[in-house]
Design an enzyme around this catalytic site. Sequence first.
Site, PDB file in Angstrom:
ATOM      1  N   HIS A  29      -8.054  11.484  -2.228  1.00  0.00           N
ATOM      2  CA  HIS A  29      -7.650  10.159  -2.704  1.00  0.00           C
ATOM      3  C   HIS A  29      -7.333  10.275  -4.185  1.00  0.00           C
ATOM      4  O   HIS A  29      -8.114  10.846  -4.943  1.00  0.00           O
ATOM      5  CB  HIS A  29      -8.773   9.141  -2.470  1.00  0.00           C
ATOM      6  N   GLN A  59      -7.625  14.827   3.096  1.00  0.00           N
ATOM      7  CA  GLN A  59      -6.947  13.967   2.133  1.00  0.00           C
ATOM      8  C   GLN A  59      -7.753  13.823   0.847  1.00  0.00           C
ATOM      9  O   GLN A  59      -8.943  13.504   0.880  1.00  0.00           O
ATOM     10  CB  GLN A  59      -6.725  12.582   2.740  1.00  0.00           C
ATOM     11  N   PHE A  79       0.849  -1.188   0.000  1.00  0.00           N
ATOM     12  CA  PHE A  79       0.000   0.000   0.000  1.00  0.00           C
ATOM     13  C   PHE A  79       0.883   1.236   0.000  1.00  0.00           C
ATOM     14  O   PHE A  79       2.053   1.191   0.415  1.00  0.00           O
ATOM     15  CB  PHE A  79      -0.918   0.000   1.230  1.00  0.00           C
ATOM     16  N   HIS A 104     -11.541  12.606   0.363  1.00  0.00           N
ATOM     17  CA  HIS A 104     -11.728  11.246   0.872  1.00  0.00           C
ATOM     18  C   HIS A 104     -11.762  11.163   2.393  1.00  0.00           C
ATOM     19  O   HIS A 104     -12.557  10.410   2.954  1.00  0.00           O
ATOM     20  CB  HIS A 104     -10.592  10.376   0.333  1.00  0.00           C
ATOM     21  N   GLU A 111      -6.882   2.063  -3.150  1.00  0.00           N
ATOM     22  CA  GLU A 111      -5.435   2.055  -3.324  1.00  0.00           C
ATOM     23  C   GLU A 111      -4.918   0.631  -3.506  1.00  0.00           C
ATOM     24  O   GLU A 111      -3.834   0.405  -4.014  1.00  0.00           O
ATOM     25  CB  GLU A 111      -4.778   2.704  -2.104  1.00  0.00           C
ATOM     26  N   ARG A 164      -2.815  10.983   6.008  1.00  0.00           N
ATOM     27  CA  ARG A 164      -2.974   9.609   6.504  1.00  0.00           C
ATOM     28  C   ARG A 164      -2.457   8.602   5.495  1.00  0.00           C
ATOM     29  O   ARG A 164      -2.726   8.699   4.301  1.00  0.00           O
ATOM     30  CB  ARG A 164      -4.457   9.317   6.782  1.00  0.00           C
ATOM     31  N   LEU A 174     -14.893   5.879  -5.112  1.00  0.00           N
ATOM     32  CA  LEU A 174     -13.529   5.464  -4.788  1.00  0.00           C
ATOM     33  C   LEU A 174     -13.120   4.193  -5.514  1.00  0.00           C
ATOM     34  O   LEU A 174     -13.860   3.214  -5.564  1.00  0.00           O
ATOM     35  CB  LEU A 174     -13.421   5.240  -3.268  1.00  0.00           C
ATOM     36  N   ARG A 204      -0.693   9.231  -0.533  1.00  0.00           N
ATOM     37  CA  ARG A 204      -1.806   9.765  -1.315  1.00  0.00           C
ATOM     38  C   ARG A 204      -1.653  11.243  -1.661  1.00  0.00           C
ATOM     39  O   ARG A 204      -2.001  11.670  -2.760  1.00  0.00           O
ATOM     40  CB  ARG A 204      -3.117   9.532  -0.564  1.00  0.00           C
TER      41      ARG A 204
END
Length: 602
Positions: A247, A245, A124, A358, A260, A403, A257, A291
Amino acid sequence: MSVTTKKLPKRQFDVVIVGAGGSGMRAALQMSRAGLSVAVLSKVFPTRSHTVAAQGGIGASLGNMSEDSWEWHFYDTVKGSDWLGDQDAIEFMCRQAPAAVYELEHFGMPFDRNADGTIYQRPFGGHTANHGEKPVQRACAAADRTGHALLHTLYQQNVKAHTNFFVEWMALDLIRDADGDVVGVTAMELETGDIYVLEAKATLLATGGAGRVFQASTNAFINTGDGLGMVARAGIPLQDMEFWQFHPTGVAGAGVLLTEGCRGEGAILINSEGERFMERYAPTLKDLAPRDFVSRSMDQEIKEGRGCGPNKDYVLLKLDHLGAETIHKRLPSVFEIGLNFANVDITKEPIPVVPTIHYQMGGIPTNVNGQVVVPDGQGNQKVVNGLYAVGECSCVSVHGANRLGTNSLLDLVVFGRSAGNHMVDLCKQTRSHKDLPADAADAALARVAHLDQSTGGEYAQNVANDIRQCMQTHAGVFRTQAKMDEGVKEIMKIAERVPGITLKDKSMVWNTARMEALEVENLIEVAKATMLSAAARHECRGAHSVDDYERPADDPDHPLGRNDQEWLKHTLWFSEDNHLEYKPVRMQPLTVPTVPPKPRTF
């Protein structure tokens, strides 16, 4: 409304939890198993809470697929936060992560498995081995429906533990006594329109994020910042609300979405020239950079004319090289989303994507036990007795300015459990409830009465849409000081319109217009907190990227960019007079050396 607090029906519990997502249900489970009476309020059926939309995984250094350690997870989280995360809280979360995941496994969560029966883990963004040396496989996944699996697992366990669910109820306001302690909440049963006083020894806010304050969002329509609005009206500050954030992979034109986990499985981003452009921006991690970094890189490609489509306003996410078998096994929901929202078969062609709002990194300030903390006027923090917050509505702060993916689900279960344990101890030590103040529900009743007695004014969704447009324009993925300053003025003008919202339908039973009007009163608090906090932070850090303060690429020693000398501190916004205060970032971990700030390269 002629009803007074004395005439309202009252219910009494050990603990009242507002929100039935992952964090609320994890805390509820801990307390119900301990024999406490627990009430969980939710605007929707618990398994429709927004945790259900989390796709990619939950981060933990299990080391099932590659060598890993909690110290590496800790380092990545500090670096990912752009050094705005509190390092003691980050250590607490990362050390607890493996046990939290194994506990979920024992609850019955259906993780994907390796051939040897261990939990499957995928790479990730921003998760690395040996302090950035190479990507590591740390995301424990249930296909691309990890949040769905988590939420259903926790709901089943709570049913078994006899947790009380108040489904389709909306909390209105906190009840504070003369000492400033929180002794419960006022809440509306949406089916009847009746308002109740719910007394509690402890009140936990687990209301999730407020992503619906932006126009293009991956968030559910229920994510209107209700817990944030409740604490702001109660005189409690909101922390670090300038950090939102984006995304990288929202479906262009829809905002839905794409996890990821796509890039974790090997998907790549390409521009109009067919170039894998992330190799230029992040030579080591490429498409698996954090991100905020990937979102800015995508935006840069579009700005420089290498976007795709007739308007060159998006880039493409390429997955077809993974093979149909892998896609259907590991990313089945993404395949369905491609067909339903972009008319694209991702096993055969790339899908258009753009950065989409996001997650909120800021929220209600808490400690690692979930207790809400506020300034004491002498440079220290004091606990608000009886009030807790966990999950996305809270700010511990483990996410800082950005994050890392998979740390949101981890945040839910680690701090949900921690807060649950603390409230168990509190309730066992507290034999009786504190007395309710005589005016316990007056503020909530006055707000509802104002709507019910309105005879002319604006429709709630018109005001809400203007809030969202303002936020999208003035607090987007790239910001300028002039835009933010203009946004402050605009959002304050919109705030003046909120008291003028009217209800044409004054009926009681399932009046969604009343609920939407009450939600706008929460959205405006979030919007004001974000715009004022953002305009005041004169630097670039994590998701707060401001053109005016961007460091030139050919001058690494230039004073612009991230400014650790002046801005290594948390923002606290107070609603009452729109003023800001600050508190230092806690740089000292619990047991390991401090990770000192340095440039973020990937």
